[in-house]
Scaffold this motif. Sequence first.
Motif, short mmCIF file in Angstrom:
data_model
loop_
_atom_site.label_atom_id
_atom_site.label_comp_id
_atom_site.label_asym_id
_atom_site.label_seq_id
_atom_site.Cartn_x
_atom_site.Cartn_y
_atom_site.Cartn_z
N LYS A 25 0.84 -1.19 0.00
CA LYS A 25 0.00 0.00 0.00
C LYS A 25 0.89 1.26 0.00
CE LYS A 25 -1.51 1.15 4.53
NZ LYS A 25 -0.51 1.67 5.40
N HIS A 34 -1.15 -6.01 5.42
CA HIS A 34 -0.47 -6.92 6.35
C HIS A 34 -1.38 -7.36 7.49
CE1 HIS A 34 0.36 -3.35 8.87
NE2 HIS A 34 0.61 -4.21 9.85
N TYR A 35 -2.50 -6.65 7.72
CA TYR A 35 -3.42 -7.10 8.77
C TYR A 35 -3.97 -8.50 8.47
CZ TYR A 35 -3.53 -3.49 12.22
OH TYR A 35 -3.18 -2.69 13.27
N LYS A 38 -2.12 -11.43 9.93
CA LYS A 38 -2.10 -11.66 11.39
C LYS A 38 -2.99 -12.85 11.73
CE LYS A 38 -1.51 -6.70 12.42
NZ LYS A 38 -0.36 -6.41 13.26
N GLU A 80 -3.19 3.22 18.39
CA GLU A 80 -1.73 3.14 18.50
C GLU A 80 -1.24 4.16 19.52
OE1 GLU A 80 0.36 2.16 14.56
OE2 GLU A 80 -1.14 3.63 14.01
N ARG A 98 8.14 9.05 10.04
CA ARG A 98 7.39 8.94 8.79
C ARG A 98 6.53 10.17 8.48
NH1 ARG A 98 3.61 4.99 9.41
NH2 ARG A 98 3.48 4.23 7.30
N ASP A 143 -4.43 5.84 5.68
CA ASP A 143 -3.36 4.98 6.18
C ASP A 143 -3.91 3.71 6.85
OD1 ASP A 143 -0.60 4.45 6.72
OD2 ASP A 143 -0.91 5.06 8.80
N ILE A 144 -5.04 3.82 7.54
CA ILE A 144 -5.53 2.68 8.33
C ILE A 144 -6.98 2.29 8.00
CG2 ILE A 144 -6.02 1.87 10.68
CD1 ILE A 144 -3.14 2.24 10.67
N HIS A 179 -6.81 -1.50 6.54
CA HIS A 179 -6.86 -2.44 7.68
C HIS A 179 -8.25 -2.51 8.31
CE1 HIS A 179 -2.67 -2.20 6.96
NE2 HIS A 179 -2.37 -1.23 7.80
N LYS A 222 -3.38 7.75 16.19
CA LYS A 222 -2.01 7.68 16.72
C LYS A 222 -1.98 8.47 18.01
CE LYS A 222 0.36 6.68 12.47
NZ LYS A 222 0.56 5.24 12.63
N ARG A 253 -2.10 0.76 23.03
CA ARG A 253 -2.04 0.06 21.74
C ARG A 253 -3.06 -1.06 21.82
NH1 ARG A 253 1.27 -4.47 19.92
NH2 ARG A 253 1.14 -4.55 17.65
N GLN A 262 -4.77 -7.48 18.77
CA GLN A 262 -3.46 -7.26 19.40
C GLN A 262 -3.57 -6.12 20.40
OE1 GLN A 262 -1.36 -6.22 15.78
NE2 GLN A 262 -1.64 -4.06 16.10
C1 BG6 Z 1 0.70 0.53 8.65
C2 BG6 Z 1 0.53 2.01 8.77
O1 BG6 Z 1 0.00 0.06 7.52
O2 BG6 Z 1 0.19 -0.09 9.82
C3 BG6 Z 1 1.20 2.54 10.02
O3 BG6 Z 1 1.07 2.65 7.62
C4 BG6 Z 1 0.73 1.78 11.23
O4 BG6 Z 1 0.96 3.93 10.18
C5 BG6 Z 1 0.84 0.29 11.01
O5 BG6 Z 1 1.52 2.18 12.36
C6 BG6 Z 1 0.20 -0.50 12.15
O6 BG6 Z 1 0.50 -1.85 11.99
P1 BG6 Z 1 0.56 -2.83 13.24
O7 BG6 Z 1 0.81 -4.17 12.64
O8 BG6 Z 1 1.68 -2.34 14.11
O9 BG6 Z 1 -0.77 -2.71 13.93
#
Ligand code: BG6
Length: 500
Positions: A158, A188-189, A192, A226, A233, A245-246, A250, A350, A355, A389
């Motif tokens: 992405k 990437h979510y 998991k 987060e 970044r 971004d999220i 995700h 953020k 978290r 998580q």
């Molecule tokens: C990324 C975002 O895709 O996912 C980041 O660009 C974010 O901003 C991150 O911090 C969060 O991923 P994870 O796996 O740490 O929850």
Amino acid sequence: MYGMPQMVQERSAPPATLVIFGASGDLTRRKLLPAVDTLARHGRLPDQFALVGVARTPMSDDQFAQSTLGGLGGRDLAEKRQLAGGIRYVAGGYDDPDTYERLAETLGELDAVRGTSGNRLFYLSTPAGAFEPVINGLAAAGLNRAREGSFSRLVIEKPYGRDLATARELDAVVHHAFDENQVFRIDHYLGKDTVQNVLALRFANSIFQPIWDRSWVDHVQITVAETLGVGTRGGFYEHAGAMRDIVQNHVLQVLALALMEPPASFEAEGLRNEKVKLLQAIRLPGDRDLADAAVRGQYTRGGTREELMAGYREEAGVDPLSRTETYAAMRLTVDNWRWAGVPFYVRTGKRLPARLTEVALQFQRPPHLPIPDDQLTGLDADALILRIQPNEGISLRFGAKVPGHSFRVRTASMEFSYDQTFVEESPEAYERLLLDALIGDASLFIRSDEVQECWRIVDPIIERWEKDDSPIPTYEAASWGPADADRLIGRDGRRWRNTS
Ligand code: BG6
């Protein structure tokens, strides 16, 4: 067979060359090389595996092998030699045809000496601006097509566009060179284990399905919180913001898995068809209601005296007058038989106090309580909380009788914890996804129509924010977001979880 332990066939990659564009970048160092390392260590990569780095930074094969193997420490010499024998580096500009000619030569050489069988996985780990030249460069060198019996696949990180229009433009570039079934778009979510466990919970059990609808569920909250700020970044984030971004990726992916209809199998097309159907059913409020359906915020300086955190506008690479949101929340509805009338609240930010990523289904109150109110202090609505998580697991929250002579009911909780239940360890998301892409299993990758649906959902909100020149709402670092977010959910007589 159900319930009987069986040997599951361990999955491993076929002979192949992994080509990483953006080989000197941050993602490669932090995620991709460690994933290759672990896959190799666990015997998931065959001897006929090769790795080619491509980037502008000049480096020799040896230097790249050193930097790679430096990150792949703790091996004996023979193992290192074996791996190093399949590592190459191609330095060059992404829009220079010569780069791809040299890459093609290198791949041919590896097929000959390493036995990689003409199988190639091209991984775009570059800034998004390089996607188009790389795809065109690969196509011009004929690397987009594999010879008979081999594969050529493209993995794309992405951001996939920055709105529906640019995602479609990128799709046009991609599809000019690659068929959709060669394309693996990463979120990437989905790599998991706990996100995949949403599927296990819903579809490998029978007891949850009957309560998984509008008759039982009052509302659902999805949180991706987060504690980190934007760190180094800032430059990237300024052009993204929390929604792009999220939420666009995700959050909507997790939501789709949590709400979709049961697929006939977890095979890629069936699973993705169901996600698309669900995303298509997400209704956007009309223009006038958009303001009430989404809120944004930006963190300001905050924290404790011991740990004072900078405000977003003070971070490196960030415009001191920035209007980029670091928090976003939305109220959505899903127009289908299962979910009509149920609100879905999603939020991400953020610099929040914890978290925490979770999906929480809150159930309706019982229609009649045969117990006086004063005996119910501390009784919340029943809820099922899927903790993605940290503290991976599931909680079921319900009312239980408090021990004693009077009949009082208070909330209790039943806990399932990954840590305490399984001895097996969860792989890193990138390990799982890299292995899947090498194997050719696209179930956990995003199809073109999914990406487009996700942009369709968030675009009108982002557009509205971009046009709005009133001051962006703020929240102090280490607080639970702007006051507007409480109003968004409070208007419906509900509250965010964990916000005290
Ligand atoms: C990324 C975002 O895709 O996912 C980041 O660009 C974010 O901003 C991150 O911090 C969060 O991923 P994870 O796996 O740490 O929850």
